[in-house]
Design a protein around this motif. Structure first.
Motif, PDB file in Angstrom:
ATOM      1  N   SER A  86       0.843  -1.193   0.000  1.00 22.74           N
ATOM      2  CA  SER A  86       0.000   0.000   0.000  1.00 22.74           C
ATOM      3  C   SER A  86       0.875   1.238   0.000  1.00 22.74           C
ATOM      4  O   SER A  86       2.022   1.214   0.486  1.00 22.74           O
ATOM      5  N   GLY A  87       0.357   2.310  -0.561  1.00 27.90           N
ATOM      6  CA  GLY A  87       1.137   3.532  -0.669  1.00 27.90           C
ATOM      7  C   GLY A  87       0.276   4.776  -0.629  1.00 27.90           C
ATOM      8  O   GLY A  87      -0.941   4.728  -0.871  1.00 27.90           O
ATOM      9  N   TYR A  88       0.912   5.906  -0.318  1.00 34.83           N
ATOM     10  CA  TYR A  88       0.232   7.196  -0.257  1.00 34.83           C
ATOM     11  C   TYR A  88       1.172   8.263  -0.806  1.00 34.83           C
ATOM     12  O   TYR A  88       2.340   8.341  -0.395  1.00 34.83           O
ATOM     13  N   LEU A  89       0.692   9.072  -1.739  1.00 36.48           N
ATOM     14  CA  LEU A  89       1.472  10.177  -2.277  1.00 36.48           C
ATOM     15  C   LEU A  89       1.255  11.392  -1.394  1.00 36.48           C
ATOM     16  O   LEU A  89       0.203  12.027  -1.422  1.00 36.48           O
ATOM     17  N   SER A  90       2.270  11.691  -0.594  1.00 33.40           N
ATOM     18  CA  SER A  90       2.228  12.808   0.335  1.00 33.40           C
ATOM     19  C   SER A  90       3.008  13.982  -0.255  1.00 33.40           C
ATOM     20  O   SER A  90       3.208  14.058  -1.469  1.00 33.40           O
ATOM     21  N   SER A  91       3.458  14.887   0.590  1.00 31.10           N
ATOM     22  CA  SER A  91       4.122  16.108   0.128  1.00 31.10           C
ATOM     23  C   SER A  91       5.284  16.454   1.051  1.00 31.10           C
ATOM     24  O   SER A  91       5.203  16.273   2.278  1.00 31.10           O
ATOM     25  N   THR A  92       6.353  16.998   0.474  1.00 32.61           N
ATOM     26  CA  THR A  92       7.439  17.509   1.304  1.00 32.61           C
ATOM     27  C   THR A  92       7.027  18.777   2.034  1.00 32.61           C
ATOM     28  O   THR A  92       7.765  19.266   2.898  1.00 32.61           O
ATOM     29  N   GLY A  93       5.833  19.280   1.738  1.00 34.68           N
ATOM     30  CA  GLY A  93       5.310  20.412   2.488  1.00 34.68           C
ATOM     31  C   GLY A  93       5.110  20.104   3.966  1.00 34.68           C
ATOM     32  O   GLY A  93       5.000  21.031   4.773  1.00 34.68           O
ATOM     33  N   VAL A  94       5.081  18.822   4.324  1.00 31.93           N
ATOM     34  CA  VAL A  94       4.918  18.473   5.741  1.00 31.93           C
ATOM     35  C   VAL A  94       6.108  18.947   6.570  1.00 31.93           C
ATOM     36  O   VAL A  94       5.995  19.093   7.791  1.00 31.93           O
ATOM     37  N   TYR A  95       7.269  19.190   5.929  1.00 30.33           N
ATOM     38  CA  TYR A  95       8.451  19.625   6.671  1.00 30.33           C
ATOM     39  C   TYR A  95       8.410  21.107   7.026  1.00 30.33           C
ATOM     40  O   TYR A  95       9.177  21.559   7.878  1.00 30.33           O
ATOM     41  N   GLY A  96       7.581  21.872   6.358  1.00 30.08           N
ATOM     42  CA  GLY A  96       7.525  23.300   6.624  1.00 30.08           C
ATOM     43  C   GLY A  96       8.783  24.024   6.174  1.00 30.08           C
ATOM     44  O   GLY A  96       9.547  23.550   5.340  1.00 30.08           O
ATOM     45  N   ASP A  97       9.006  25.184   6.742  1.00 31.89           N
ATOM     46  CA  ASP A  97      10.155  26.020   6.367  1.00 31.89           C
ATOM     47  C   ASP A  97      11.396  25.568   7.132  1.00 31.89           C
ATOM     48  O   ASP A  97      11.391  25.476   8.359  1.00 31.89           O
ATOM     49  N   ALA A  98      12.467  25.275   6.391  1.00 33.15           N
ATOM     50  CA  ALA A  98      13.732  24.881   7.017  1.00 33.15           C
ATOM     51  C   ALA A  98      14.809  25.937   6.808  1.00 33.15           C
ATOM     52  O   ALA A  98      15.992  25.659   7.002  1.00 33.15           O
ATOM     53  N   ALA A  99      14.403  27.131   6.383  1.00 35.69           N
ATOM     54  CA  ALA A  99      15.351  28.240   6.152  1.00 35.69           C
ATOM     55  C   ALA A  99      16.455  27.842   5.177  1.00 35.69           C
ATOM     56  O   ALA A  99      17.600  28.265   5.301  1.00 35.69           O
ATOM     57  N   GLY A 100      16.106  27.005   4.198  1.00 34.48           N
ATOM     58  CA  GLY A 100      17.066  26.606   3.178  1.00 34.48           C
ATOM     59  C   GLY A 100      17.890  25.393   3.525  1.00 34.48           C
ATOM     60  O   GLY A 100      18.678  24.930   2.699  1.00 34.48           O
ATOM     61  N   ALA A 101      17.742  24.844   4.723  1.00 39.93           N
ATOM     62  CA  ALA A 101      18.534  23.684   5.144  1.00 39.93           C
ATOM     63  C   ALA A 101      17.991  22.407   4.510  1.00 39.93           C
ATOM     64  O   ALA A 101      16.876  22.366   3.989  1.00 39.93           O
ATOM     65  N   TRP A 102      18.803  21.365   4.574  1.00 39.06           N
ATOM     66  CA  TRP A 102      18.378  20.056   4.079  1.00 39.06           C
ATOM     67  C   TRP A 102      17.419  19.397   5.067  1.00 39.06           C
ATOM     68  O   TRP A 102      17.600  19.504   6.285  1.00 39.06           O
ATOM     69  N   VAL A 103      16.414  18.715   4.537  1.00 33.60           N
ATOM     70  CA  VAL A 103      15.518  17.883   5.347  1.00 33.60           C
ATOM     71  C   VAL A 103      15.553  16.469   4.794  1.00 33.60           C
ATOM     72  O   VAL A 103      15.724  16.254   3.589  1.00 33.60           O
ATOM     73  N   ASP A 104      15.428  15.489   5.684  1.00 32.07           N
ATOM     74  CA  ASP A 104      15.271  14.104   5.254  1.00 32.07           C
ATOM     75  C   ASP A 104      14.090  13.497   6.008  1.00 32.07           C
ATOM     76  O   ASP A 104      13.356  14.213   6.706  1.00 32.07           O
ATOM     77  N   GLU A 105      13.912  12.199   5.871  1.00 29.42           N
ATOM     78  CA  GLU A 105      12.720  11.554   6.411  1.00 29.42           C
ATOM     79  C   GLU A 105      12.660  11.577   7.945  1.00 29.42           C
ATOM     80  O   GLU A 105      11.598  11.339   8.532  1.00 29.42           O
ATOM     81  N   SER A 106      13.790  11.858   8.580  1.00 29.15           N
ATOM     82  CA  SER A 106      13.807  11.941  10.044  1.00 29.15           C
ATOM     83  C   SER A 106      13.576  13.361  10.554  1.00 29.15           C
ATOM     84  O   SER A 106      13.511  13.575  11.776  1.00 29.15           O
ATOM     85  N   SER A 107      13.448  14.331   9.662  1.00 28.41           N
ATOM     86  CA  SER A 107      13.264  15.729  10.075  1.00 28.41           C
ATOM     87  C   SER A 107      11.884  15.939  10.683  1.00 28.41           C
ATOM     88  O   SER A 107      10.925  15.226  10.356  1.00 28.41           O
ATOM     89  N   PRO A 108      11.748  16.926  11.578  1.00 26.40           N
ATOM     90  CA  PRO A 108      10.432  17.221  12.161  1.00 26.40           C
ATOM     91  C   PRO A 108       9.421  17.593  11.079  1.00 26.40           C
ATOM     92  O   PRO A 108       9.783  18.170  10.049  1.00 26.40           O
ATOM     93  N   VAL A 109       8.166  17.260  11.316  1.00 23.99           N
ATOM     94  CA  VAL A 109       7.081  17.609  10.402  1.00 23.99           C
ATOM     95  C   VAL A 109       6.032  18.409  11.169  1.00 23.99           C
ATOM     96  O   VAL A 109       6.067  18.503  12.390  1.00 23.99           O
ATOM     97  N   GLY A 110       5.109  18.977  10.426  1.00 25.43           N
ATOM     98  CA  GLY A 110       4.022  19.708  11.059  1.00 25.43           C
ATOM     99  C   GLY A 110       4.372  21.122  11.465  1.00 25.43           C
ATOM    100  O   GLY A 110       3.644  21.744  12.231  1.00 25.43           O
ATOM    101  N   LEU A 111       5.465  21.666  10.916  1.00 25.18           N
ATOM    102  CA  LEU A 111       5.907  22.997  11.311  1.00 25.18           C
ATOM    103  C   LEU A 111       5.480  24.065  10.308  1.00 25.18           C
ATOM    104  O   LEU A 111       5.750  25.240  10.527  1.00 25.18           O
TER     105      LEU A 111
END
Length: 265
Positions: A86-111
């Motif tokens: 099973s799968g779901y097409l989500s969005s990297t928008g869940v990471y919010g603003d990172a001020a240009g920094a790199w985000v990966d799957e362990s980064s905080p979400v909901g910001l």
């Protein structure tokens, strides 16, 4: 014969359906309105029958307001389905603003600004033990790229030189989903290209390819963007894709926007 049920047959999902169809898969598609080849979302009997019969289930439907309509109506049926993937097409928008920094799957979400998307992402992750969540950046491809915006006079250059975004060619997203079917564990995967950059660089590359003059450099106020387009510039991040490469054996056909735009041209 493997049977993929796709709920929400939009731009990316339609490309995935075409790819799997070429490989001999049986495809069932659900759209808001039925046609000769699609099941209507509101046709409970047909949708639930397809859920019960599919070997693979994918939802590409974004939240509506504060709720995910697929989870609300069919979540329990999907949770109990005998599917093996099973799968779901989500969005990297869940990471919010990172001020240009790199985000990966362990980064905080909901910001960020997409609280409903973050909530849906979490609920899909908890729905099944075989769930893959694909967090997607800006999607472009044939008929939906900077080239089309330049040709149609819709391209903007915004005077925000430090604003960085990630994106991915639609066919690389499709190949990432296919790779996850063939190998790799359930979990979260960012499917983005290797070269985050300012949006202006895409427009400048497209203008050069088409021999068109650059649109003027505008402030956000001067550009008079829609609220949705304006909100795009409220967040700034680079999206890392190493997990999908390592665990799925995923490789990019279009690792940079230049490669992707040349293919679109």
């Amino acid at each position: 014969m493997p049977h993929m049920l796709i709920i929400g047959m939009g731009y990316t999902a339609s490309r995935l359906a075409a790819r799997l169809g070429e490989e001999g898969w049986h495809i069932s598609g659900v759209r808001r309105s039925a046609d000769a080849d699609m099941i209507a979302f509101d046709d409970d009997g047909a949708v639930r029958a397809a859920i019960a019969q599919a070997s693979h289930i994918l939802s590409s439907v974004p939240p509506e307001g504060d709720a995910d309509p697929v989870l609300a109506r069919y979540g329990a049926a999907i949770a109990a389905a005998p599917a093996i993937w099973s799968g779901y097409l989500s969005s990297t928008g869940v990471y919010g603003d990172a001020a240009g920094a790199w985000v990966d799957e362990s980064s905080p979400v909901g910001l960020g600004r997409r609280a409903a998307r973050t909530q849906a992402d979490a609920h899909w992750g908890a729905l099944r033990s075989d769930m893959r969540r694909f967090r997607l950046p800006g999607i472009y491809g044939p008929g939906r790229s900077a080239l089309d915006r330049v040709r149609e006079g819709r391209a903007h250059r915004i005077d925000l030189p430090d604003q960085i975004f990630s994106r991915a060619h639609v066919d690389d997203i499709v190949s990432g989903v296919v790779a996850s079917i063939r190998q790799g564990p359930p979990g979260v995967y960012n499917l983005s290209d290797d070269l985050p950059c300012a949006q202006n660089r895409l427009i400048e590359e497209a203008c050069a390819m088409l021999g068109q003059p650059l649109p003027p450099l505008l402030t956000l106020e001067e550009a008079r963007l829609s609220p949705m387009a304006r909100s795009f510039y409220a967040e700034n991040r680079r999206v890392a894709n190493g997990r999908a490469k390592r665990l799925l054996g995923w490789s990019l056909r279009y690792p940079t926007y230049r490669d992707g735009l040349r293919a679109c041209a």
